[in-house]
Design an enzyme around this catalytic site. Structure first.
Site, PDB file in Angstrom:
ATOM      1  CE  LYS A 127     -11.828 -10.211   0.068  1.00  0.00           C
ATOM      2  NZ  LYS A 127     -11.023  -9.013   0.353  1.00  0.00           N
ATOM      3  CB  SER A 165     -13.861  -6.165   0.273  1.00  0.00           C
ATOM      4  OG  SER A 165     -12.522  -6.661   0.303  1.00  0.00           O
ATOM      5  CB  SER A 221     -10.454  -5.744   2.460  1.00  0.00           C
ATOM      6  OG  SER A 221     -11.166  -4.725   1.790  1.00  0.00           O
TER       7      SER A 221
HETATM    8  N1  GLN Z   1     -12.828  -0.417   1.741  1.00  0.00           N
HETATM    9  C1  GLN Z   1     -11.691  -0.186   0.905  1.00  0.00           C
HETATM   10  C2  GLN Z   1     -12.138   0.038  -0.506  1.00  0.00           C
HETATM   11  O1  GLN Z   1     -13.296   0.011  -0.715  1.00  0.00           O
HETATM   12  C3  GLN Z   1     -10.739  -1.347   1.052  1.00  0.00           C
HETATM   13  C4  GLN Z   1     -10.724  -2.348   0.002  1.00  0.00           C
HETATM   14  C5  GLN Z   1      -9.801  -3.482   0.228  1.00  0.00           C
HETATM   15  O2  GLN Z   1      -8.966  -3.481   1.130  1.00  0.00           O
HETATM   16  N2  GLN Z   1      -9.891  -4.461  -0.635  1.00  0.00           N
HETATM   17  O3  GLN Z   1     -11.379   0.259  -1.395  1.00  0.00           O
END
Ligand code: GLN
Length: 498
Positions: A81, A156, A180
């Protein structure tokens, strides 16, 4: 041959490399070819490090030829990532503000992968600074779900999950601050694990919300996830929140495939209104399957989980507004307006205006507000109290059961564009995943079938107490094996060819 190599699991690939049946260079090349063939449509990668990957693969082949011992994942390709630093390789976090930045060091996760002989193919797409549930907040365009290219791959870490689901890599690293790793795994029919907070070093991950962030494995099988988990986990003096205790034996747990006598709690708070009927159907069937396999399934009440989402959306913006202050146009990547006439402050403002996307700005503004004097106690302080109550709900639940289960996400993959202008709808994708981050425990998403209403993958979430990550692999491995027996293959084998 190439197509066959990309269909192997990480465990199979490592065994074939160790036995000399295939070379690390061959499997790496097969994956690079696959990326060349499909990634224009999937867009899982932001950067493919062809030369670096082939050099790493050659080094593994040389070590083998010299008779040196190889690690359990030596020669296995992996996608990283783009929030995890790797020396000399571009790291953008899906943001314009980091364009052109090449980190001068390796994250601990990256260093451990390299030392294990894992071959890093490149960096994967993500929502900007890991904020989002669809990858649509990436400054470089969205990733497409390999099951249906018109749908989101989750976020994400949608790039990491899509790379694994599209057979561009058998393994990927994600980071999970609110879901994410698990939500992208759920919507792409793959396996994703958020290890216990402190289980995997955060050194060298670009920080989003430091008290929540955790890196972990993305894979197509539970065993592959366990192998990757065991390579990246363990104490690191460079991360002050890293836990100095032995890593649970997740690989042995993944091989157990036995849940007889396990007590599993269904979280009462997850699964009511707003959940897709097909998701709930597959979830209920998973509970019945676990009972058939000899587990005891009971309902568990976690009353404060209803407040997890609002608490998270105060704590995360607060921490992120502070962490993202370092992107000032002076030290990394982009700098705008530095023509000799402007003050440093003006250049910082212009750089941040041009370099950050709308969602990132929204969270910085919310966080700055929540932390401001006069509001701190009412927002950030209250949210921290809710966090404690959620941790207590978990503690009470784990006094009754070994693991908890829930759907990973309320719906399957939604169409690209559907929620991008509706932040609340986007945030709801993480309803079931956020409590684990707030409490710092371990959780996993495993596939539990295709939803009968739209034919898309459904994820099943398991949650275990801190440092009991092995329980996830035990129960996850058991349901995976039971489904594979029932279906005659893994769910991912039903994904379209592309
Ligand atoms: N979708 C969540 C957010 O927008 C999770 C983000 C993450 O786990 N990095 O904060």
């Amino acid at each position: 041959m190439g197509t066959d190599l990309v269909r192997l699991s990480a465990a199979e690939t490592a065994a074939a490399v160790a036995a000399g049946e295939i070379s690390a260079v061959e499997t790496t090349q097969a994956h690079l070819d696959r990326i060349a063939a499909v990634d224009e449509r999937v867009h899982a990668f932001l950067h493919v490090d062809t030369d670096g990957a082939l050099a790493a693969a050659r080094a593994v082949d040389q070590r083998r030829a010299a008779g040196e011992p190889l690690g359990p994942l030596a020669g296995v390709p992996l996608a990283l990532k783009d929030i995890v630093t790797m020396k000399g390789v571009p790291t953008t976090c899906g943001s314009r503000i980091l364009e052109g930045w090449r980190p001068p060091y390796d994250a601990t996760v990256t260093r451990r992968l390299r030392e294990a002989g894992v071959v890093v193919l490149g960096k994967t797409n993500m929502d900007e600074f890991a904020m989002g549930s669809s990858t649509e907040h990436s400054a470089y365009g969205p990733t497409h779900n390999p099951w249906d290219l018109t749908r989101i791959p989750g976020g994400s870490g949608g790039g990491s999950a899509a790379a694994v689901a599209a057979f561009e890599a058998p393994l990927a690293i994600g980071t999970d601050t609110g879901g994410s790793i698990r939500q992208p795994a759920a919507v792409t029919g793959t396996v994703g694990v958020k290890p216990t907070y402190g289980g995997v070093s955060r050194f060298g991950l670009v920080a989003l919300a430091s008290s929540l962030d955790q890196a972990g494995p993305c894979a197509r099988t539970v065993l592959d996830a366990a192998l990757l988990h065991s390579v990246i986990a363990g104490h690191d003096p460079l991360d002050s929140t890293s836990i100095d205790a032995p890593v649970p034996d997740v690989v042995a747990a993944a091989r157990t495939r036995e849940v007889r006598g396990m007590r599993i709690g269904v979280v009462k708070q997850f699964g009511g209104e707003g959940y897709q009927p097909g998701v709930l159907q597959r979830f209920r069937e998973a509970g019945a399957l676990l009972e058939e396999l000899g587990a005891e399934v009971v309902e568990v009440d976690c009353p404060h989980f209803d407040y997890a989402l609002p608490a998270y959306y105060l704590i995360l913006p607060s921490e992120c507004s502070s962490n993202l202050a370092r992107f000032d146009g002076m030290r990394y990547g982009l700098r705008v307006g530095d023509d000799g006439t402007r003050s440093a402050e003006e250049v910082m403002a212009l750089t941040r205006e041009a370099g950050f996307g709308a969602e990132t700005k929204r969270r910085i503004i919310i966080g700055t507000y929540a932390l401001s004097s006069g509001y701190y106690d009412a927002y950030y302080g209250q949210a921290q109290k809710v966090r404690t109550l959620i941790a207590r709900d978990f503690a009470a639940a784990f006094a009754q059961v070994d693991v908890l289960m829930s759907p990973t996400t309320p719906t399957t993959a939604f169409p690209l564009g559907e929620r991008v202008d509706d932040p609340m709808a986007m945030y709801l994708a993480d309803l079931c995943t956020i409590p684990s981050n707030l409490a710092g425990n371990a959780s996993m998403s495993v596939p539990c079938g295709l939803s009968p209403d739209d034919g898309l993958p459904v994820g099943l979430q398991f949650i275990a107490p801190p440092m009991a990550d092995d329980r996830l692999y035990r129960v996850g491995g058991a349901v995976e094996a039971a489904y594979a027996e029932r279906w005659g293959h893994l769910l991912i084998d039903e994904a379209p060819e592309l």
